[in-house]
Design a protein around this motif. Structure first.
Motif, PDB file in Angstrom:
ATOM      1  N   GLY A   3      -0.922  10.560   3.427  1.00  0.00           N
ATOM      2  CA  GLY A   3       0.232  10.060   4.139  1.00  0.00           C
ATOM      3  C   GLY A   3      -0.075   8.713   4.751  1.00  0.00           C
ATOM      4  N   ALA A   4       0.973   7.972   5.079  1.00  0.00           N
ATOM      5  CA  ALA A   4       0.814   6.675   5.728  1.00  0.00           C
ATOM      6  C   ALA A   4       2.096   6.330   6.468  1.00  0.00           C
ATOM      7  CB  ALA A   4       0.479   5.590   4.714  1.00  0.00           C
ATOM      8  N   ARG A  84      -3.127   5.590   8.009  1.00  0.00           N
ATOM      9  CA  ARG A  84      -3.160   6.499   6.870  1.00  0.00           C
ATOM     10  C   ARG A  84      -3.870   7.782   7.284  1.00  0.00           C
ATOM     11  NH1 ARG A  84      -3.853   1.321   4.676  1.00  0.00           N
ATOM     12  NH2 ARG A  84      -2.625   0.896   2.815  1.00  0.00           N
ATOM     13  N   TYR A 102       4.975   9.183   3.092  1.00  0.00           N
ATOM     14  CA  TYR A 102       4.855   7.752   3.388  1.00  0.00           C
ATOM     15  C   TYR A 102       6.117   7.341   4.139  1.00  0.00           C
ATOM     16  CZ  TYR A 102       0.712   7.597   0.564  1.00  0.00           C
ATOM     17  OH  TYR A 102      -0.557   7.813   0.096  1.00  0.00           O
ATOM     18  N   ALA A 106       5.542   1.806   5.250  1.00  0.00           N
ATOM     19  CA  ALA A 106       4.522   2.303   4.318  1.00  0.00           C
ATOM     20  C   ALA A 106       5.128   3.012   3.117  1.00  0.00           C
ATOM     21  CB  ALA A 106       3.544   3.233   5.044  1.00  0.00           C
ATOM     22  N   ARG A 110       4.127   3.663  -1.903  1.00  0.00           N
ATOM     23  CA  ARG A 110       4.215   4.724  -2.913  1.00  0.00           C
ATOM     24  C   ARG A 110       5.667   4.967  -3.289  1.00  0.00           C
ATOM     25  NH1 ARG A 110       0.009   8.300  -3.916  1.00  0.00           N
ATOM     26  NH2 ARG A 110       1.396   8.791  -5.637  1.00  0.00           N
TER      27      ARG A 110
END
Length: 115
Positions: A3-4, A84, A102, A106, A110
């Protein structure tokens, strides 16, 4: 799972708020509880130094989960102000069923992932 999230500014409260948002979203979207979390590695881009992202996880109740923070590699042109996480979890789900998260700016990192 990964994740971010991009934060707006390098302030203690912004890092705590965004870190909590990210951890909460990862757990909720994957139907997990704190008991399912084995450990979490947090990273922050070099421009985020006001607080440890792991502290936000502690405030959420992840008090007995091993947490670690590190700095991302300072790659020229990389997206700034990004937190992240890499979460190791115990779940009966297979990898294809897990949802990486995300958030905010961010999400551009992705674009191949479902929202």
């Amino acid at each position: 799972m990964r994740g971010a999230i991009q934060v707006d500014a390098d302030t203690r409260q912004e890092i705590l708020d965004r870190s909590a948002e990210l951890v909460t979203a990862v757990l909720q979207r994957n139907g997990l509880t704190s008991d399912d979390v084995i450990s979490i590695l947090f990273t922050a881009t070099p421009d985020l130094t006001a607080e440890f992202p792991a502290y936000a996880a502690r405030l959420l109740g992840l008090t007995d989960v091993p947490l670690m923070c590190a700095t991302e590699i300072a790659v020229p042109g990389a997206m700034p102000r990004v937190l992240r996480l890499l979460a190791h979890v115990d779940t009966p789900r297979n990898r294809a069923e897990l949802r990486h998260v995300y958030l905010r700016g961010a999400a551009a990192l992705r674009t191949d992932l479902p929202r």
